[in-house]
Design a protein around this motif. Structure first.
Motif, PDB file in Angstrom:
ATOM      1  N   SER A 193      67.356  34.433  28.125  1.00  0.00           N
ATOM      2  CA  SER A 193      66.561  34.965  29.610  1.00  0.00           C
ATOM      3  C   SER A 193      65.326  34.317  29.371  1.00  0.00           C
ATOM      4  O   SER A 193      64.755  34.675  28.669  1.00  0.00           O
ATOM      5  N   ASP A 241      63.178  34.378  32.257  1.00  0.00           N
ATOM      6  CA  ASP A 241      62.337  35.196  33.428  1.00  0.00           C
ATOM      7  C   ASP A 241      62.830  36.538  33.257  1.00  0.00           C
ATOM      8  O   ASP A 241      64.101  37.046  33.754  1.00  0.00           O
ATOM      9  N   GLY A 281      73.562  40.248  36.582  1.00  0.00           N
ATOM     10  CA  GLY A 281      72.298  40.193  35.854  1.00  0.00           C
ATOM     11  C   GLY A 281      72.533  40.841  34.495  1.00  0.00           C
ATOM     12  O   GLY A 281      73.239  41.708  34.459  1.00  0.00           O
ATOM     13  N   ASP A 314      74.207  38.344  26.539  1.00  0.00           N
ATOM     14  CA  ASP A 314      73.486  37.472  27.581  1.00  0.00           C
ATOM     15  C   ASP A 314      74.402  36.169  27.991  1.00  0.00           C
ATOM     16  O   ASP A 314      74.624  35.832  29.221  1.00  0.00           O
ATOM     17  N   ALA A 361      76.085  35.742  31.894  1.00  0.00           N
ATOM     18  CA  ALA A 361      75.604  34.698  32.545  1.00  0.00           C
ATOM     19  C   ALA A 361      76.567  33.937  33.192  1.00  0.00           C
ATOM     20  O   ALA A 361      76.882  33.465  34.107  1.00  0.00           O
ATOM     21  N   HIS A 404      67.338  39.397  28.206  1.00  0.00           N
ATOM     22  CA  HIS A 404      67.830  40.173  29.281  1.00  0.00           C
ATOM     23  C   HIS A 404      67.158  39.428  30.439  1.00  0.00           C
ATOM     24  O   HIS A 404      65.877  38.957  30.503  1.00  0.00           O
ATOM     25  N   ASN A 405      67.791  39.511  31.681  1.00  0.00           N
ATOM     26  CA  ASN A 405      67.152  39.000  32.926  1.00  0.00           C
ATOM     27  C   ASN A 405      66.155  40.236  33.568  1.00  0.00           C
ATOM     28  O   ASN A 405      64.915  39.829  34.250  1.00  0.00           O
TER      29      ASN A 405
END
Length: 177
Positions: free
Chosen positions: A3, A5, A18, A140, A144, A171-172
């Motif tokens: 991730s 961002d 997410g 993750d 996704a 992580h988001n």
């Protein structure tokens, strides 16, 4: 795919997909957030898979039982977190999708919306921070690819600064109490 961002959020129930990192301190607040997670999933007609320990599960189930009818309760499924994380002998994240056929009768990937909440706990063992980091990176990718909403909850007392930095990178979303 890590991730890039990381966005800090205060309300988990507003999220629909997410990979969410949640550091908690207060068990009552934690249980309240699990309940809100399940309720917001039900509003979207989603099953909630709760990966939790034997101490918290009865408390969460009791609160859900007070709020929901039997049909709704069937959409909140529980898996023991040690069974989940140690299914292959030592700590690692397994795909929630490996568990769905055993949890939900008539499960079919195409017709079922699922979200997951995992209370991540581990035994004292060497290299556990490294294993946690590798497992979270794998998770993750799964999140996704499947467009799943997946919360990874950690007792903040058990997380070192080094591990925290590693977890933040895969992580988001971040939720702090």
């Amino acid at each position: 795919m890590e991730s890039i961002d990381l966005k800090e959020v205060h309300e988990i129930q507003d999220l629909t997909k997410g990979h969410v990192l949640y550091f908690f301190k207060n068990p009552d607040h934690y249980i309240s957030n699990v309940i809100e997670f399940v309720l917001s999933g039900l509003e979207r007609n989603e099953y909630s898979i709760i990966i939790e320990n034997d101490r918290m599960t009865p408390l969460i189930k009791k609160s859900l039982t007070e709020k929901l009818n039997n049909n709704c309760l069937k959409k909140a499924m529980f898996v023991n977190n040690y069974d989940f994380y140690y299914a292959k002998g030592d700590f690692r994240v397994n795909s929630i999708f490996d568990y769905l056929p055993n949890l939900i009768e008539g499960y079919s990937e195409q017709n079922l919306a699922v979200r997951s909440w995992a209370h991540v706990e581990w035994r004292d063992e060497p290299e556990v921070s490294k294993k946690l980091s590798v497992s979270e990176k794998e998770a993750d990718l799964i999140v996704a690819k499947t467009k799943l909403l997946s919360v990874c909850a950690y007792d903040s007392e058990r997380v070192s600064n080094e591990l925290k930095e590693s977890l933040l990178s895969c992580h988001n979303f971040l939720v702090n109490e």
